[in-house]
Design a protein around this motif. Structure first.
Motif, PDB file in Angstrom:
ATOM      1  N   ASN A   1       5.453  15.173  -4.145  1.00 17.78           N
ATOM      2  CA  ASN A   1       4.430  14.895  -3.144  1.00 17.78           C
ATOM      3  C   ASN A   1       4.805  13.731  -2.227  1.00 17.78           C
ATOM      4  N   GLY A   2       6.040  13.257  -2.355  1.00 20.53           N
ATOM      5  CA  GLY A   2       6.493  12.168  -1.504  1.00 20.53           C
ATOM      6  C   GLY A   2       5.788  10.856  -1.770  1.00 20.53           C
ATOM      7  N   LEU A   3       5.342  10.648  -3.006  1.00 21.62           N
ATOM      8  CA  LEU A   3       4.619   9.429  -3.376  1.00 21.62           C
ATOM      9  C   LEU A   3       5.577   8.449  -4.041  1.00 21.62           C
ATOM     10  N   LYS A   4       5.576   7.232  -3.568  1.00 19.72           N
ATOM     11  CA  LYS A   4       6.575   6.229  -3.949  1.00 19.72           C
ATOM     12  C   LYS A   4       6.304   5.637  -5.328  1.00 19.72           C
ATOM     13  N   VAL A   5       7.343   5.622  -6.160  1.00 17.18           N
ATOM     14  CA  VAL A   5       7.315   4.950  -7.461  1.00 17.18           C
ATOM     15  C   VAL A   5       8.258   3.759  -7.391  1.00 17.18           C
ATOM     16  N   THR A   6       7.792   2.602  -7.812  1.00 18.02           N
ATOM     17  CA  THR A   6       8.626   1.405  -7.782  1.00 18.02           C
ATOM     18  C   THR A   6       8.855   0.878  -9.194  1.00 18.02           C
ATOM     19  N   TYR A   7       9.974   0.209  -9.381  1.00 20.21           N
ATOM     20  CA  TYR A   7      10.304  -0.408 -10.662  1.00 20.21           C
ATOM     21  C   TYR A   7      10.133  -1.914 -10.533  1.00 20.21           C
ATOM     22  N   VAL A   8       9.385  -2.528 -11.480  1.00 22.03           N
ATOM     23  CA  VAL A   8       9.062  -3.948 -11.419  1.00 22.03           C
ATOM     24  C   VAL A   8       9.599  -4.627 -12.680  1.00 22.03           C
ATOM     25  N   THR A   9      10.646  -5.419 -12.531  1.00 20.04           N
ATOM     26  CA  THR A   9      11.292  -6.074 -13.668  1.00 20.04           C
ATOM     27  C   THR A   9      10.325  -6.979 -14.428  1.00 20.04           C
ATOM     28  N   SER A  10       9.393  -7.606 -13.721  1.00 18.83           N
ATOM     29  CA  SER A  10       8.479  -8.565 -14.347  1.00 18.83           C
ATOM     30  C   SER A  10       7.238  -7.915 -14.947  1.00 18.83           C
ATOM     31  N   MET A  11       7.119  -6.602 -14.859  1.00 20.83           N
ATOM     32  CA  MET A  11       5.985  -5.857 -15.433  1.00 20.83           C
ATOM     33  C   MET A  11       6.415  -5.365 -16.814  1.00 20.83           C
ATOM     34  N   VAL A  12       6.219  -6.218 -17.829  1.00 23.62           N
ATOM     35  CA  VAL A  12       6.820  -5.997 -19.152  1.00 23.62           C
ATOM     36  C   VAL A  12       5.771  -5.577 -20.174  1.00 23.62           C
ATOM     37  N   SER A  13       6.125  -4.567 -20.938  1.00 22.93           N
ATOM     38  CA  SER A  13       5.278  -4.136 -22.053  1.00 22.93           C
ATOM     39  C   SER A  13       6.101  -4.097 -23.327  1.00 22.93           C
ATOM     40  N   GLY A  14       5.542  -4.589 -24.415  1.00 21.78           N
ATOM     41  CA  GLY A  14       6.173  -4.439 -25.718  1.00 21.78           C
ATOM     42  C   GLY A  14       5.829  -3.084 -26.301  1.00 21.78           C
ATOM     43  N   MET A  15       6.748  -2.543 -27.075  1.00 23.95           N
ATOM     44  CA  MET A  15       6.450  -1.308 -27.800  1.00 23.95           C
ATOM     45  C   MET A  15       7.237  -1.288 -29.098  1.00 23.95           C
ATOM     46  N   SER A  16       6.810  -0.416 -29.997  1.00 22.00           N
ATOM     47  CA  SER A  16       7.472  -0.305 -31.284  1.00 22.00           C
ATOM     48  C   SER A  16       8.721   0.559 -31.172  1.00 22.00           C
TER      49      SER A  16
ATOM     50  N   GLU B   1       0.804  -1.221   0.000  1.00 23.69           N
ATOM     51  CA  GLU B   1       0.000   0.000   0.000  1.00 23.69           C
ATOM     52  C   GLU B   1       0.838   1.272   0.000  1.00 23.69           C
ATOM     53  N   SER B   2       2.159   1.148   0.184  1.00 26.87           N
ATOM     54  CA  SER B   2       3.016   2.328   0.118  1.00 26.87           C
ATOM     55  C   SER B   2       3.350   2.712  -1.325  1.00 26.87           C
ATOM     56  N   VAL B   3       3.070   1.819  -2.281  1.00 28.77           N
ATOM     57  CA  VAL B   3       3.391   2.073  -3.688  1.00 28.77           C
ATOM     58  C   VAL B   3       2.316   2.951  -4.313  1.00 28.77           C
ATOM     59  N   ALA B   4       2.728   4.089  -4.834  1.00 34.51           N
ATOM     60  CA  ALA B   4       1.794   5.006  -5.502  1.00 34.51           C
ATOM     61  C   ALA B   4       1.790   4.814  -7.011  1.00 34.51           C
ATOM     62  N   ALA B   5       2.916   4.375  -7.571  1.00 31.00           N
ATOM     63  CA  ALA B   5       3.007   4.168  -9.020  1.00 31.00           C
ATOM     64  C   ALA B   5       4.089   3.140  -9.295  1.00 31.00           C
ATOM     65  N   ALA B   6       3.982   2.511 -10.459  1.00 30.73           N
ATOM     66  CA  ALA B   6       4.947   1.474 -10.838  1.00 30.73           C
ATOM     67  C   ALA B   6       5.218   1.555 -12.329  1.00 30.73           C
ATOM     68  N   THR B   7       6.386   1.091 -12.707  1.00 31.12           N
ATOM     69  CA  THR B   7       6.774   1.054 -14.106  1.00 31.12           C
ATOM     70  C   THR B   7       7.678  -0.151 -14.314  1.00 31.12           C
ATOM     71  N   GLY B   8       7.913  -0.515 -15.571  1.00 33.96           N
ATOM     72  CA  GLY B   8       8.721  -1.695 -15.848  1.00 33.96           C
ATOM     73  C   GLY B   8       9.452  -1.577 -17.166  1.00 33.96           C
ATOM     74  N   PRO B   9      10.170  -2.620 -17.571  1.00 33.28           N
ATOM     75  CA  PRO B   9      10.969  -2.574 -18.794  1.00 33.28           C
ATOM     76  C   PRO B   9      10.119  -2.725 -20.044  1.00 33.28           C
ATOM     77  N   VAL B  10      10.788  -2.494 -21.162  1.00 32.70           N
ATOM     78  CA  VAL B  10      10.128  -2.523 -22.468  1.00 32.70           C
ATOM     79  C   VAL B  10      10.805  -3.528 -23.378  1.00 32.70           C
ATOM     80  N   LEU B  11      10.005  -4.294 -24.093  1.00 35.68           N
ATOM     81  CA  LEU B  11      10.474  -5.218 -25.118  1.00 35.68           C
ATOM     82  C   LEU B  11      10.132  -4.603 -26.478  1.00 35.68           C
TER      83      LEU B  11
END
Length: 273
Positions: free
Chosen positions: A197-212, A116-126
């Protein structure tokens, strides 16, 4: 009592994306864990983008696919905001119209936001339209983790692959830049306001999105303008830390080789046709 599993909405802003929107939406539909909503926001498209999405609604009537038209303003930020404002999930995923998320993407987002401390997340791109895709994914992941290590408490969001808690979006919504002249990186702008705003962003290796990798087809001048969006975004917020410029330098470094590979790909396809 353990925290409840968050519900996930997916928001897809789109403008003249008839070539990619079906694959993007299909990937969102065909998840191992279903999204609660898949919201496509069409921003004055003049091609078949809308027709394709509406046809998918008929083809998959049980899917949570919702189609909106945002005709009031032209631009990514108002179109993104339109979708984020209407999403009802505990967590709102935001991807591009040429993104193709991996089948477990929703499940990985849910897992990340159980904290619940995570405010946003992002991951790598294929990069799905480049050779050696899985090798490229590993390289992309390592580069992004390196950048995040350098920047320490400041974590970047990547617009093609990100999710934000609905409460966090509501907290920063009115602070985000409107970018009427389209000169900023809207995802970096979100990152800055989350950090402020002191809101936590985390990086998730397994959260994968493909892009062009179609950006590599830009002319050097257009590519430079695109990459310098980093600099303009930081300048808008008065941020002078040179570490924050690392992604910009990485993008400049990969362009020459990427451009060559992309050109060779097109020539190979032309000979095979």
């Amino acid at each position: 009592m353990p925290p409840a599993t968050p519900t996930v909405s997916i928001v897809i802003p789109a403008y003249n994306e008839e070539a990619s929107i079906r694959a993007c939406v299909m990937a969102a539909i065909m998840q191992t864990t279903a999204a609660s909503e898949i919201i496509v926001v069409d921003n004055r498209s003049t091609d078949a983008t809308g027709e394709i999405v509406r046809a998918l609604q008929v083809e998959y009537p049980d899917s949570p696919l919702i189609y909106f038209q945002q005709d009031l303003e032209q631009g990514l930020v108002p179109t993104r905001n339109f979708g984020l404002d209407r999403a009802q999930g505990t967590v709102i995923g935001r991807i591009d119209a040429d993104s193709v998320i991996e089948p477990n993407w929703v499940a990985e987002v849910q897992q990340a936001f159980i904290d619940e401390s995570v405010a946003a997340a992002t991951g790598p791109v294929l990069y799905y339209d480049m050779p050696l895709r899985r090798f490229g994914l590993k390289a992309d992941d390592r580069v992004r983790r390196f950048i995040l290590t350098l920047s320490r408490d400041y974590h970047f969001l990547f617009g093609s692959n990100m999710a934000i808690r609905r409460t966090a979006w509501l907290a920063i919504r009115d602070q985000t830049c409107r970018d009427e002249v389209d000169e900023l990186h809207e995802d970096i702008d979100l990152s800055i306001h989350l950090a402020q705003n002191g809101l936590k962003v985390t990086y998730v290796t397994s959260m994968v999105s493909g892009m062009s990798a179609r950006r590599l087809e830009d002319s050097p001048r257009d590519y430079s303008y695109y990459v310098h969006r980093f600099e303009r975004t930081y300048a808008r917020h008065g941020l002078m830390n040179p570490v924050l410029r690392v992604p910009m330098w990485v993008f400049f470094a990969i362009y020459p080789l990427g451009k060559v590979i992309r050109t060779m790909q097109h020539r190979k396809l032309a000979r095979a046709a």
